[in-house]
Scaffold this motif. Structure first.
Motif, PDB file in Angstrom:
ATOM      1  N   VAL A  43       0.835  -1.202   0.000  1.00  0.00           N
ATOM      2  CA  VAL A  43       0.000   0.000   0.000  1.00  0.00           C
ATOM      3  C   VAL A  43       0.872   1.256   0.000  1.00  0.00           C
ATOM      4  CG1 VAL A  43      -1.659   1.337   1.385  1.00  0.00           C
ATOM      5  CG2 VAL A  43      -1.971  -1.131   1.096  1.00  0.00           C
ATOM      6  N   ARG A  44       0.482   2.212  -0.824  1.00  0.00           N
ATOM      7  CA  ARG A  44       1.200   3.472  -0.972  1.00  0.00           C
ATOM      8  C   ARG A  44       0.716   4.484   0.068  1.00  0.00           C
ATOM      9  NH1 ARG A  44      -0.796   4.769  -5.824  1.00  0.00           N
ATOM     10  NH2 ARG A  44      -1.992   6.546  -5.100  1.00  0.00           N
ATOM     11  N   VAL A  45       1.647   5.248   0.615  1.00  0.00           N
ATOM     12  CA  VAL A  45       1.315   6.357   1.512  1.00  0.00           C
ATOM     13  C   VAL A  45       1.822   7.631   0.846  1.00  0.00           C
ATOM     14  CG1 VAL A  45       1.626   7.382   3.796  1.00  0.00           C
ATOM     15  CG2 VAL A  45       1.504   4.882   3.564  1.00  0.00           C
ATOM     16  N   ASP A  46       0.892   8.513   0.479  1.00  0.00           N
ATOM     17  CA  ASP A  46       1.260   9.768  -0.162  1.00  0.00           C
ATOM     18  C   ASP A  46       1.257  10.884   0.874  1.00  0.00           C
ATOM     19  OD1 ASP A  46       1.674   8.818  -2.748  1.00  0.00           O
ATOM     20  OD2 ASP A  46      -0.466   8.892  -3.200  1.00  0.00           O
ATOM     21  N   LEU A  47       2.369  11.613   0.955  1.00  0.00           N
ATOM     22  CA  LEU A  47       2.530  12.706   1.896  1.00  0.00           C
ATOM     23  C   LEU A  47       2.216  14.016   1.181  1.00  0.00           C
ATOM     24  CD1 LEU A  47       5.885  11.503   3.507  1.00  0.00           C
ATOM     25  CD2 LEU A  47       3.525  10.955   4.207  1.00  0.00           C
ATOM     26  N   LEU A  48       1.141  14.665   1.595  1.00  0.00           N
ATOM     27  CA  LEU A  48       0.708  15.927   1.012  1.00  0.00           C
ATOM     28  C   LEU A  48       1.251  17.028   1.912  1.00  0.00           C
ATOM     29  CD1 LEU A  48      -3.000  14.867   0.339  1.00  0.00           C
ATOM     30  CD2 LEU A  48      -0.956  14.370  -1.020  1.00  0.00           C
ATOM     31  N   VAL A  49       2.287  17.692   1.465  1.00  0.00           N
ATOM     32  CA  VAL A  49       3.066  18.583   2.320  1.00  0.00           C
ATOM     33  C   VAL A  49       2.537  20.009   2.275  1.00  0.00           C
ATOM     34  CG1 VAL A  49       5.383  19.430   2.843  1.00  0.00           C
ATOM     35  CG2 VAL A  49       5.079  17.107   1.956  1.00  0.00           C
ATOM     36  N   ALA A  50       2.272  20.539   3.451  1.00  0.00           N
ATOM     37  CA  ALA A  50       1.765  21.907   3.571  1.00  0.00           C
ATOM     38  C   ALA A  50       2.671  22.882   2.828  1.00  0.00           C
ATOM     39  CB  ALA A  50       1.678  22.299   5.047  1.00  0.00           C
ATOM     40  N   GLY A  51       2.064  23.751   2.027  1.00  0.00           N
ATOM     41  CA  GLY A  51       2.815  24.745   1.277  1.00  0.00           C
ATOM     42  C   GLY A  51       3.219  24.300  -0.113  1.00  0.00           C
ATOM     43  N   GLU A  52       3.170  22.995  -0.381  1.00  0.00           N
ATOM     44  CA  GLU A  52       3.505  22.509  -1.725  1.00  0.00           C
ATOM     45  C   GLU A  52       2.261  22.566  -2.614  1.00  0.00           C
ATOM     46  OE1 GLU A  52       5.527  18.742  -1.674  1.00  0.00           O
ATOM     47  OE2 GLU A  52       7.262  19.592  -0.635  1.00  0.00           O
ATOM     48  N   PRO A  53       2.439  22.782  -3.919  1.00  0.00           N
ATOM     49  CA  PRO A  53       1.269  22.948  -4.793  1.00  0.00           C
ATOM     50  C   PRO A  53       0.461  21.657  -4.954  1.00  0.00           C
ATOM     51  CG  PRO A  53       3.307  22.923  -6.072  1.00  0.00           C
ATOM     52  CD  PRO A  53       3.704  22.944  -4.628  1.00  0.00           C
ATOM     53  N   ILE A  54      -0.846  21.823  -5.012  1.00  0.00           N
ATOM     54  CA  ILE A  54      -1.744  20.713  -5.311  1.00  0.00           C
ATOM     55  C   ILE A  54      -1.637  20.420  -6.804  1.00  0.00           C
ATOM     56  CG2 ILE A  54      -4.188  20.028  -5.377  1.00  0.00           C
ATOM     57  CD1 ILE A  54      -4.595  21.897  -2.949  1.00  0.00           C
ATOM     58  N   PRO A  55      -1.510  19.145  -7.200  1.00  0.00           N
ATOM     59  CA  PRO A  55      -1.366  18.828  -8.628  1.00  0.00           C
ATOM     60  C   PRO A  55      -2.477  19.454  -9.482  1.00  0.00           C
ATOM     61  CG  PRO A  55      -0.959  16.883  -7.303  1.00  0.00           C
ATOM     62  CD  PRO A  55      -1.449  17.943  -6.353  1.00  0.00           C
ATOM     63  N   ARG A  56      -2.075  20.037 -10.584  1.00  0.00           N
ATOM     64  CA  ARG A  56      -2.978  20.657 -11.560  1.00  0.00           C
ATOM     65  C   ARG A  56      -3.745  21.849 -11.013  1.00  0.00           C
ATOM     66  NH1 ARG A  56      -3.245  15.472 -11.407  1.00  0.00           N
ATOM     67  NH2 ARG A  56      -5.164  15.496 -10.195  1.00  0.00           N
ATOM     68  N   ARG A  57      -3.303  22.406  -9.883  1.00  0.00           N
ATOM     69  CA  ARG A  57      -3.966  23.572  -9.289  1.00  0.00           C
ATOM     70  C   ARG A  57      -2.916  24.635  -8.968  1.00  0.00           C
ATOM     71  NH1 ARG A  57      -9.133  23.484 -10.149  1.00  0.00           N
ATOM     72  NH2 ARG A  57      -9.659  24.528  -8.213  1.00  0.00           N
ATOM     73  N   THR A  58      -3.344  25.856  -8.769  1.00  0.00           N
ATOM     74  CA  THR A  58      -2.410  26.908  -8.381  1.00  0.00           C
ATOM     75  C   THR A  58      -2.295  27.026  -6.863  1.00  0.00           C
ATOM     76  OG1 THR A  58      -4.193  28.544  -8.493  1.00  0.00           O
ATOM     77  CG2 THR A  58      -2.856  28.239 -10.475  1.00  0.00           C
ATOM     78  N   GLU A  59      -3.248  26.461  -6.129  1.00  0.00           N
ATOM     79  CA  GLU A  59      -3.249  26.541  -4.675  1.00  0.00           C
ATOM     80  C   GLU A  59      -2.298  25.512  -4.066  1.00  0.00           C
ATOM     81  OE1 GLU A  59      -5.882  25.992  -6.566  1.00  0.00           O
ATOM     82  OE2 GLU A  59      -7.450  27.471  -6.162  1.00  0.00           O
TER      83      GLU A  59
END
Length: 201
Positions: A100-116
């Motif tokens: 199983v994969r664990v993806d780390l969504l890091v605060a301040g890094e861009p959301i894929p395909r978004r500017t936020e």
């Protein structure tokens, strides 16, 4: 993650396995992932498909998405091996036993395909049932922010499970810029719900 959510994940895995002969064992990786996250001592919120299941919509998910700080990411990468995880990249771990994969969504890094960018886990409220899981309002906000087709489908499915009073409270906690879209999806959810309850069996 509370036992109800883990049991639901196990049921979904058995169902998927009976239909396809293959299913990702997220329910088996989750306890070890929680130990790793807790040992890091850094703030986190479980988001994504696991949070969707936690909040009442039973659907399959193949990974564990976690909102973390950069300090949290570094701590997790350092501790991963001791908890049965391998480091695949700066933002991805894999549970060795289950795959199983664990993806780390890091605060301040861009959301894929978004500017936020991803918010800090400290800026996102936690579920009353489990402080390590994002609250429903925060989950809806993140889903609207990511804006993939699966995210929007999740929002509709989750909104079917809330009454009018709860919806008003949730809407007040979503970013003002996304409230109009949330209201549109609420309308879609109610229309689908009306069709489902009136359709002949």
């Amino acid at each position: 993650m509370d036992s109800t959510t883990v049991a639901q994940l196990a049921r979904l895995r058995r169902l998927a396995h009976s239909m396809t002969g293959n299913a990702t064992a997220v329910d088996q990786a989750l306890p070890e992932a929680r130990k790793l996250l807790d040992e890091s001592g850094e703030p986190y919120r479980i988001v994504g498909g696991l949070a969707v299941v936690h909040h009442g919509y039973a659907r399959m998910t193949e990974d564990i998405d976690v909102l973390v700080t950069d300090a949290g990411r570094l701590a997790l990468l350092r501790l991963a091996g001791a908890h049965g995880f391998t480091v695949e990249s700066r933002n991805r771990l894999r549970h060795t036993a289950s795959g199983v994969r664990v993806d780390l969504l890091v605060a301040g890094e861009p959301i894929p395909r978004r500017t936020e960018a991803y918010p800090s886990p400290l800026a996102v409220a936690s579920s009353e049932r489990d402080p390590g899981v994002v609250a429903l309002a925060g989950l809806l906000d993140l889903k609207l922010l990511a804006h993939r087709h699966q995210d929007l489908a999740d929002v509709v499915a989750l909104l079917k499970r809330v009454d009018d009073a709860r919806y008003v409270d949730l809407e007040s906690k979503v970013a003002p810029v996304r409230r109009g879209e949330l209201a549109d999806l609420r309308r879609d959810a109610l229309e689908e719900l009306a069709f489902e309850t009136s359709a002949p069996t």
